[in-house]
Design a protein around this motif. Structure first.
Motif, PDB file in Angstrom:
ATOM      1  N   GLN A  72       2.922   1.739  -2.139  1.00  0.00           N
ATOM      2  CA  GLN A  72       2.983   2.050  -3.561  1.00  0.00           C
ATOM      3  C   GLN A  72       1.576   2.556  -4.170  1.00  0.00           C
ATOM      4  N   LEU A  73       0.598   2.718  -3.152  1.00  0.00           N
ATOM      5  CA  LEU A  73      -0.855   3.148  -3.363  1.00  0.00           C
ATOM      6  C   LEU A  73      -0.598   4.416  -3.076  1.00  0.00           C
ATOM      7  N   ILE A  93       2.107   6.426  -2.323  1.00  0.00           N
ATOM      8  CA  ILE A  93       3.151   7.117  -3.353  1.00  0.00           C
ATOM      9  C   ILE A  93       2.431   7.276  -4.595  1.00  0.00           C
ATOM     10  N   LEU A 113       0.836  -1.371   0.109  1.00  0.00           N
ATOM     11  CA  LEU A 113       0.061   0.089  -0.030  1.00  0.00           C
ATOM     12  C   LEU A 113       0.917   1.145   0.049  1.00  0.00           C
TER      13      LEU A 113
END
Lengths: 539, 539
Positions: A261-262, A264, A259
């Motif tokens: 990378q969600l 970011i 998450l």
């Protein structure tokens, strides 16, 4: 290097004297010759010439916000609001020269002091249904910090400049926690006291913030060695209307989707990033910048590919195409352009492409083998002088753009990335689209970020500005290029500039209807009333 | 190496003769001495002894599924359904020995032939409200492929074994597209015909599939060099109830959040992965496996940290603690254990920790400097023999576990990861929790994955099985360890085994209530009726 920067924006990177930054006479001559016209365009409008509606912040909200952040930390003057009215895209800058085109000005600027205050500001904004534009360095070139209202009657800018602390350094794990509003030079200065560096150096370095890097998936000039910003982030703290959100326990995990990378790349639409935990590295003891010339673009990008796929990339690896190389040579007469060309011709380089390599500290271990590969493939070493010259001017782009804007030039950049096998096709299609749309502009291109499986392409476009329709002129060109890139998913709609408002129409082509639905669902879950950065990211 | 594996599961990794895989006499003696008892426990129950309810697949659904996948590709026999009734966690295996404990058996097994058929199977399942458990190698050790029903009356296993094609190879970009049901050995065989390797070698290698690797964020034994599986994925194709979802245009992108990292690790709950585009590398021309002994665990992990932070890790880097090293030495008498111990003592190694390093091809460039660092810090080289021995037995763990299970041993592994500064505390807490819960078990630990900012810890636990409550015995121990790990976010609840059912209770401690809400929202958006892998991942 940043002490001279006034961080409030007034329609230019260098607000105190954009028009006064003179280009060298040789550069001016070259540009006139290539662009065909160079005459002062509309000047930057002073604040007083820009129509700013009175603040629509309700009195009750003002009172509550003041209670949260303290007296003097809710700004409502036209000047302060104008200074946070958008970022630094060409369209943002042009609007300051043609204010009749309309500038989206927020109703207020709020300056919280810490993550808790950010959370409480969001709570007040939910209660009053006020839109919130998180604002760091204000360097977005895609409309990411425009005060778009969406369905809100009132929108405020949440300026994070007071969240500027280095929270902690863990020297064993090499993790530092930085507040989101910390500017990159301050972060580097403070980390250097502990012997560390982040190594994240995008062109926006002087102004940009840690939170902005995370919110936009920033990539820096040294990302081939230090990684993209998302590779550096080990943890995040965000304020959301649904409450605080902390992510990142371990360097890697299989505890479901990542998450981080969600968060970011969420561009302020899913939460306000308040703290970022980043991997740091020891300050390098040495550095070496150097240049090579390679004959032709295809051979050049094949060589960069070779370095990337063998694990031999320099931290900074930047290959210019023939036209960009020619302009670099023309603009830096100090090198003795004509002589250099003759020397290169003797060495078999008819169409030189300039390759800049920058090595920091331990990456120099790879240099010998990399240089051997380059020489074996016909690259000609140009020594360290051009490398150091690039280093000196690495942040000059936005200043030069200011100067060119003052001279009536339409100048903007756009970037994409794709797999190696598609690179030449993408290069050709994007250039063709820009040329078709703009007559015969100057189009330069370089690879600034290389990976094992592909690379980025960064285009710079210059042409005479259409003073009758400066905004439409660029919008049409940008649309043509973006459509060419998105067509059949040839490339990504942005490799490191994010989506904002300007790329939002093309997002669905890249992530699909299911992807858009997934993002919209997360948005709905964490921000049910849609106060966070209205109109950004999602189509 | 995989030809002998019957890929249908019958409660053991080595179904055709788990009980017959004898441990070496020396190993048996050592175990008896340490565990205190070693007697045959309950044997594997034959299929005929397991009560299997009749298939509840409605006739209309059967007809439609058959129309999609063809006759003979919807299996409803008890044997075929039992063979896909769960994975290979200790609890899965124990249930096959104590079938009264209850085994969740699906109503049918469906074998689609391609991504389009997978999509159409989902459409049928949505229409009939049938739960779908995507099934690859069936090697989940966290309950990830258990046929949990949730709120569904009927659940089927979607076995991807027919999606076993190498779809394409792009040798320029070094990207291969593999169908999700392809097993790792097949993928490597086919890629090797093109001169490439994936380099992904988890202990489940012989059985596990490409789709499973992506669905669970797998990490392999060579991940320090080749990266975790999520680092290799450049693109994904998924079937979802909302339609097909394709992700991954460029090696890197700033087009919003990286949704690939949302799909990776989604464990079949957000879609069925049908194709994966992966970065491949040339087959290495050389390899070298070797071992070192280091005095004590703290010194050992400091050395691994040093290698990780200087970019000197071997592709395979694996450090055993004192107890695991002692067991390795005891179990491989061929090395001349006593002599070795005496030699190490002379060299100043009182409490040896074994470090295995494996180098492939170009990574050998780093070896000289790595070895210099190790020697300078007092590590003693043991040569290549123990490295090669590790390599020969790298897949033996699950087979040994089968043999131990037959001998009445409770044997399971669990793993976590954290930042370096927390590693010793996590090590101590997890071991203490396991010891408290299980009396005085054998607990071994190794670091198998190291990063600049932290590392994984992989524990192996052995104790005499409580034949009166074998499931409760382990559940209590696992809970104690998981709670210790999750407490104050000391470590991740899983570094590379995923969440499944067994870790689901601890997920919220790691990603927060906002994270759970975000995942649930995506689930609701792409799978509104909740047919995908019921009961997994989300608490």
């Amino acid at each position: 290097m940043t002490d001279s920067i006034d961080h409030r924006l007034r329609g230019a990177w260098t607000p105190e004297g954009a028009d006064a930054v003179a280009l060298a006479p040789a550069a001016l001559r070259w540009l006139v010759q290539r662009i065909g016209r160079l005459a002062p365009g509309a000047p930057l409008a002073p604040d007083s010439a820009i129509a700013v509606a009175p603040s629509g912040l309700p009195a009750a909200a003002l009172a509550q916000l003041t209670e949260v952040v303290g007296a003097g930390q809710v700004l409502r003057s036209s000047e302060e609001r104008l200074a946070r009215s958008g970022g630094l895209s060409y369209l943002d800058l042009v609007r300051r020269r043609y204010p009749a085109a309309g500038i989206a000005v927020p109703d207020a600027v709020v300056l919280p002091a810490d993550p808790d205050q950010v959370q409480r500001v969001l709570d007040v904004c939910v209660a009053h249904d006020i839109g919130v534009v998180p604002f760091g360095g204000g360097t977005s070139v895609v409309g990411g910090v425009s005060a778009v209202r969406g369905d809100k009657d009132c929108v405020l800018v949440l300026d994070l400049e007071r969240l500027n602390r280095l929270v902690s350094v863990d020297p064993v794990s090499r993790i530092a926690v930085l507040q989101a509003g910390m500017r990159a030079p301050d972060a580097e200065r403070q980390l250097s006291l502990h012997g560390f560096t982040l190594g994240h150096v995008p062109q926006s370095f002087e102004r940009a913030t840690i939170g902005g890097f995370a919110a936009t998936r920033s990539a820096g000039q040294a990302s081939s060695g230090y990684g993209r910003f998302e590779d550096m982030v080990t943890g995040l703290r965000l304020a959301t209307p649904r409450g605080e959100w902390r992510l990142g326990v371990a360097p890697a995990s299989a505890a479901g989707p990542d998450l981080r990378q969600l968060a970011i790349g969420s561009e302020g639409t899913l939460g306000v990033i308040t703290e970022v935990a980043v991997r740091v590295r020891p300050l390098p003891e040495t550095e070496r910048f150097e240049a090579f010339a390679i004959d032709g673009w295809e051979r050049g990008n094949a060589l960069v590919r070779h370095l990337a796929q063998r694990g031999l990339l320099a931290d900074v690896t930047r290959l210019s195409d023939v036209d960009e190389t020619a302009s670099s040579l023309a603009l830096s007469a100090g090198w003795g352009t004509a002589l250099l060309r003759r020397y290169l011709a003797v060495r078999g380089i008819a169409e030189p492409c300039l390759l800049i390599l920058g090595w920091y500290g331990e990456s120099l271990r790879r240099r010998r083998e990399a240089v051997r590969s380059l020489r074996a493939a016909g690259a000609v070493g140009l020594g360290q002088a051009p490398g150091r010259a690039w280093l000196r001017h690495r942040f000059a782009g936005p200043r030069q753009r200011d100067a060119l804007l003052a001279l009536g030039v339409c100048v903007e950049t756009l970037e994409t990335a794709t797999r190696w096998a598609n690179l030449d096709a993408l290069y050709a299609k994007a250039r063709a689209a820009l040329r078709d749309a703009l007559g015969d502009p100057l189009v330069f291109c370089h690879i600034s970020h290389a990976y094992e499986t592909g690379a980025s392409l960064y285009f710079t476009v210059l042409t005479a500005r259409d003073e009758n329709d400066p905004i439409g002129q660029w919008e049409r060109a940008k649309h043509a290029a973006s459509a060419a890139i998105a067509d059949e998913s040839l490339g990504t709609i942005s490799h490191h500039h994010a989506v904002g408002t300007e790329h939002a129409p093309y997002l669905e082509a890249e992530i699909g209807a299911v992807g858009v639905a997934a993002l919209a669902a997360v948005k709905q879950a964490v921000d049910p009333t849609g106060i966070l950065n209205p109109g950004k990211l999602l189509p």
